[in-house]
Design a protein around this motif. Structure first.
Motif, PDB file in Angstrom:
ATOM      1  N   LEU A   1     -82.828  39.722 -37.126  1.00  0.00           N
ATOM      2  CA  LEU A   1     -83.786  40.151 -38.154  1.00  0.00           C
ATOM      3  C   LEU A   1     -84.403  38.950 -38.852  1.00  0.00           C
ATOM      4  O   LEU A   1     -85.627  38.903 -39.078  1.00  0.00           O
ATOM      5  N   ALA A   2     -83.580  37.956 -39.186  1.00  0.00           N
ATOM      6  CA  ALA A   2     -84.111  36.737 -39.807  1.00  0.00           C
ATOM      7  C   ALA A   2     -85.045  36.003 -38.850  1.00  0.00           C
ATOM      8  O   ALA A   2     -86.100  35.494 -39.254  1.00  0.00           O
ATOM      9  N   ALA A   3     -84.675  35.941 -37.565  1.00  0.00           N
ATOM     10  CA  ALA A   3     -85.527  35.273 -36.583  1.00  0.00           C
ATOM     11  C   ALA A   3     -86.844  36.017 -36.404  1.00  0.00           C
ATOM     12  O   ALA A   3     -87.907  35.398 -36.223  1.00  0.00           O
ATOM     13  N   GLU A   4     -86.800  37.342 -36.468  1.00  0.00           N
ATOM     14  CA  GLU A   4     -88.024  38.137 -36.315  1.00  0.00           C
ATOM     15  C   GLU A   4     -88.985  37.887 -37.472  1.00  0.00           C
ATOM     16  O   GLU A   4     -90.192  37.741 -37.275  1.00  0.00           O
ATOM     17  N   ARG A   5     -88.430  37.832 -38.683  1.00  0.00           N
ATOM     18  CA  ARG A   5     -89.278  37.535 -39.846  1.00  0.00           C
ATOM     19  C   ARG A   5     -89.888  36.148 -39.718  1.00  0.00           C
ATOM     20  O   ARG A   5     -91.074  35.940 -40.015  1.00  0.00           O
ATOM     21  N   ARG A   6     -89.078  35.188 -39.266  1.00  0.00           N
ATOM     22  CA  ARG A   6     -89.596  33.822 -39.110  1.00  0.00           C
ATOM     23  C   ARG A   6     -90.671  33.759 -38.046  1.00  0.00           C
ATOM     24  O   ARG A   6     -91.687  33.056 -38.207  1.00  0.00           O
ATOM     25  N   LEU A   7     -90.487  34.507 -36.954  1.00  0.00           N
ATOM     26  CA  LEU A   7     -91.496  34.530 -35.891  1.00  0.00           C
ATOM     27  C   LEU A   7     -92.821  35.071 -36.402  1.00  0.00           C
ATOM     28  O   LEU A   7     -93.884  34.503 -36.108  1.00  0.00           O
ATOM     29  N   GLU A   8     -92.775  36.142 -37.168  1.00  0.00           N
ATOM     30  CA  GLU A   8     -94.016  36.716 -37.691  1.00  0.00           C
ATOM     31  C   GLU A   8     -94.698  35.755 -38.659  1.00  0.00           C
ATOM     32  O   GLU A   8     -95.936  35.665 -38.694  1.00  0.00           O
ATOM     33  N   GLU A   9     -93.905  35.017 -39.461  1.00  0.00           N
ATOM     34  CA  GLU A   9     -94.492  34.013 -40.358  1.00  0.00           C
ATOM     35  C   GLU A   9     -95.200  32.926 -39.557  1.00  0.00           C
ATOM     36  O   GLU A   9     -96.304  32.490 -39.908  1.00  0.00           O
ATOM     37  N   LEU A  10     -94.578  32.478 -38.491  1.00  0.00           N
ATOM     38  CA  LEU A  10     -95.175  31.423 -37.669  1.00  0.00           C
ATOM     39  C   LEU A  10     -96.415  31.909 -36.950  1.00  0.00           C
ATOM     40  O   LEU A  10     -97.426  31.178 -36.860  1.00  0.00           O
ATOM     41  N   LEU A  11     -96.380  33.140 -36.425  1.00  0.00           N
ATOM     42  CA  LEU A  11     -97.534  33.659 -35.699  1.00  0.00           C
ATOM     43  C   LEU A  11     -98.711  33.923 -36.616  1.00  0.00           C
ATOM     44  O   LEU A  11     -99.865  33.951 -36.164  1.00  0.00           O
ATOM     45  N   ALA A  12     -98.447  34.105 -37.906  1.00  0.00           N
ATOM     46  CA  ALA A  12     -99.540  34.320 -38.860  1.00  0.00           C
ATOM     47  C   ALA A  12    -100.356  33.050 -39.081  1.00  0.00           C
ATOM     48  O   ALA A  12    -101.504  33.116 -39.546  1.00  0.00           O
ATOM     49  N   ASP A  13     -99.783  31.898 -38.746  1.00  0.00           N
ATOM     50  CA  ASP A  13    -100.485  30.620 -38.874  1.00  0.00           C
ATOM     51  C   ASP A  13    -101.315  30.403 -37.607  1.00  0.00           C
ATOM     52  O   ASP A  13    -100.789  30.461 -36.491  1.00  0.00           O
ATOM     53  N   GLU A  14    -102.597  30.124 -37.773  1.00  0.00           N
ATOM     54  CA  GLU A  14    -103.479  29.984 -36.617  1.00  0.00           C
ATOM     55  C   GLU A  14    -103.097  28.805 -35.730  1.00  0.00           C
ATOM     56  O   GLU A  14    -103.441  28.768 -34.551  1.00  0.00           O
ATOM     57  N   ARG A  15    -102.359  27.860 -36.276  1.00  0.00           N
ATOM     58  CA  ARG A  15    -101.915  26.737 -35.453  1.00  0.00           C
ATOM     59  C   ARG A  15    -100.880  27.172 -34.419  1.00  0.00           C
ATOM     60  O   ARG A  15    -100.628  26.460 -33.455  1.00  0.00           O
TER      61      ARG A  15
END
Length: 531
Positions: A428-442
């Motif tokens: 669950l923590a990794a999923e939240r982190r993945l979504e945060e990273l994917l929200a960045d256009e970089r």
């Protein structure tokens, strides 16, 4: 230098240890039996247990690999019983066995008898935990036995030094002995803690996995030698370093951890196998120095010492396990009830090992003034028979005793459930982190690749739960087991194609190694999930 005896020892002991995995008999017992059986065969070279080799070269890596695999948090939770066994029991056994030997063996001075008591006092680090894990003891008992065997060598070596000093005429006193013990203990732990910071910094900043693993192999020898040079306890220095580095191992690069685990498993397997084979191979050397006319008397002395060693452990274990709960409410509230059955197992799991023999072989040949050390050959014989007796008698009977007492083992389903809950929280923590990273256009990824990352998380989260689910009525496998088996079959098919392409000269060997390494990592990941 003739290396053939060394090669025969390593190869022979490894073969016996490998065969032991297919038998219900613990490997240490088969290795000792094999050593005894071949010790008199024609052409078998003599293997003298040199304390100058065992203590500085074999003991540090054995202690290190055992301590790294231990849990610092579990040991801290069991600090009181571990300390009472690793310090209190060793000193009590030294006095009890020494006094008994003084009474039983005619002409044996009390100081020399105390040397014997210190030599046979410490249970072995390898044999106790190997048997405990194989029979599936509860984690608390395993932690106590492992913690005791990691720390008791330091107490025994210090007690031995004090007893030898008194026996050879150096005028040692109880006060000087206590001072030496405190200096060795505090100094050993202190040196170990001082070394942890620079060693951990090197482990986390070296970028090459090969360099990191080279450092890992050197660490136990560095800690032991630095402490011994300062006249502190090298044993405690190694244990302190290993517990710290093991507790912080997650901070090291993943490639280093994977290689390090494989390397240390191999080192531990080779050393443990050779050490127990060496114990059995000492029989001709021990008997050679014994007067044939005293054979029956020596056998009686050996039985008496063995019985006192066993009785002394029970005389110490039961009071220190049960009385504190009667006398202290704090102990009752904070510690699990050991029960008389748990104390029985702890008392019976007192197998001695190679450290006792190595210390015995370091007994001086002469005292001050040039006179022979009192009955040195008999002390070697009594040490050998005690080590063999505890390994064979207690080692063989410990598993049936555990079954007879109905000691509950680890709850596999509860452990799997705890693992599943932990994995769910981490995913669950990794999923939240993945979504945060994917929200960045970089970090923009094509949708199929982003979905692949999410699928990896989903797979990891579900794999543990699937072990608790229904099984295939045909194969008896869980869905997760079937998944891993099919995955290995797919990887095997890919591997065959890559080899065929190499043989056809479509790809070269360098590319083959790269492709196979990728498959090996995938297969290793699937295997590690299974265990």
């Amino acid at each position: 230098m003739d290396v053939m005896p060394l090669l025969l020892l390593v190869a022979g002991s490894a073969a016996v240890a490998g065969a032991a995995r297919r038998t219900p008999v613990p490997a240490p017992l088969l290795l000792v039996a094999a050593g005894l059986a071949v010790s008199y065969l024609p052409g078998v070279p003599g293997y003298t247990l040199d304390p100058g080799v065992v203590l500085p070269l074999l003991l540090p890596p054995l202690l290190y690999t055992s301590a790294v695999d231990s849990s610092y948090l579990d040991l801290r939770a069991q600090l009181r019983p571990v300390t009472l066994l690793s310090v209190g029991h060793v000193l009590f056994a030294t006095l009890a066995v020494g006094w008994a030997a003084y009474l039983v063996v005619p002409g044996l001075p009390l100081t020399a008898a105390l040397v014997l008591g210190a030599v046979v006092a410490p249970p072995d680090a390898v044999s106790a935990t190997a048997i405990a894990r194989r029979v599936g003891l509860p984690s608390r008992i395993t932690t106590i036995l492992q913690g005791e065997s990691l720390l008791n060598d330091a107490t025994a070596i210090t007690a031995y030094k004090v007893a030898v000093a008194a026996a050879v005429g150096e005028g040692a006193t109880w006060s000087s002995g206590m001072k030496e013990f405190l200096f060795a203990a505090v100094g050993g732990v202190g040196i170990g803690l001082l070394l942890t910071a620079p060693l951990h910094w090197l482990r986390t900043h070296l970028k090459e996995a090969l360099l990191q693993n080279t450092l890992s192999l050197l660490i136990p020898f560095v800690a032991y030698s630095v402490a011994e040079q300062a006249h502190a306890s090298g044993v405690l220095a190694v244990v302190a370093v290993a517990l710290y580095l093991g507790h912080r191992a997650w901070e090291v690069d993943f490639a280093t951890r994977l290689q390090e685990e494989a390397v240390w498993k191999m080192v531990a397997f080779v050393l443990e196998s050779a050490v127990f084979a060496l114990i059995g191979l000492q029989l001709p050397i021990v008997l050679k120095g014994l007067d044939a006319s005293t054979g029956l008397e020596a056998a009686w002395y050996a039985v008496a010492v063995f019985l006192v060693v066993v009785a002394a452990r029970f005389a110490w274990v039961y009071p220190v396990a049960l009385l504190p709960r009667v006398l202290s409410r704090r102990v009752r509230e904070r510690e699990e009830n050991p029960t008389w059955r748990g104390a029985m197992i702890t008392g019976w799991a007192g197998m001695r090992g190679v450290v006792s023999l190595a210390i015995a072989f370091s007994i001086p040949v002469a005292v001050h003034g040039g006179a022979p050390f009192p009955q040195r050959n008999l002390l070697l014989f009594l040490t050998f028979t005690t080590v063999i007796g505890t390994l064979v008698v207690q080692g063989l009977t410990l598993p049936p005793l555990i079954r007879l007492l109905r000691i509950p083992g680890r709850d596999a389903q509860a452990a799997t459930l705890a693992e599943a809950n932990a994995q769910a929280q981490a995913s669950l923590a990794a999923e939240r982190r993945l979504e945060e990273l994917l929200a960045d256009e970089r970090n923009a990824l094509p949708t199929p690749l982003a979905d692949r990352l999410r699928a990896v998380l989903e797979r990891r989260r579900n794999s543990v739960w699937e072990r608790l689910g229904h099984t295939n009525p045909v194969t008896g496998e869980s869905a997760d087991d079937t998944y891993r088996r099919l995955s290995r079959e797919m990887i095997s098919s890919e591997r065959e194609v890559f080899v065929r392409l190499r043989d056809g000269r479509y790809i070269d060997d360098e590319m083959l190694r790269t492709l196979l390494r990728r498959l090996d990592l995938e297969e290793a990941a699937a295997y590690r999930e299974a265990v």
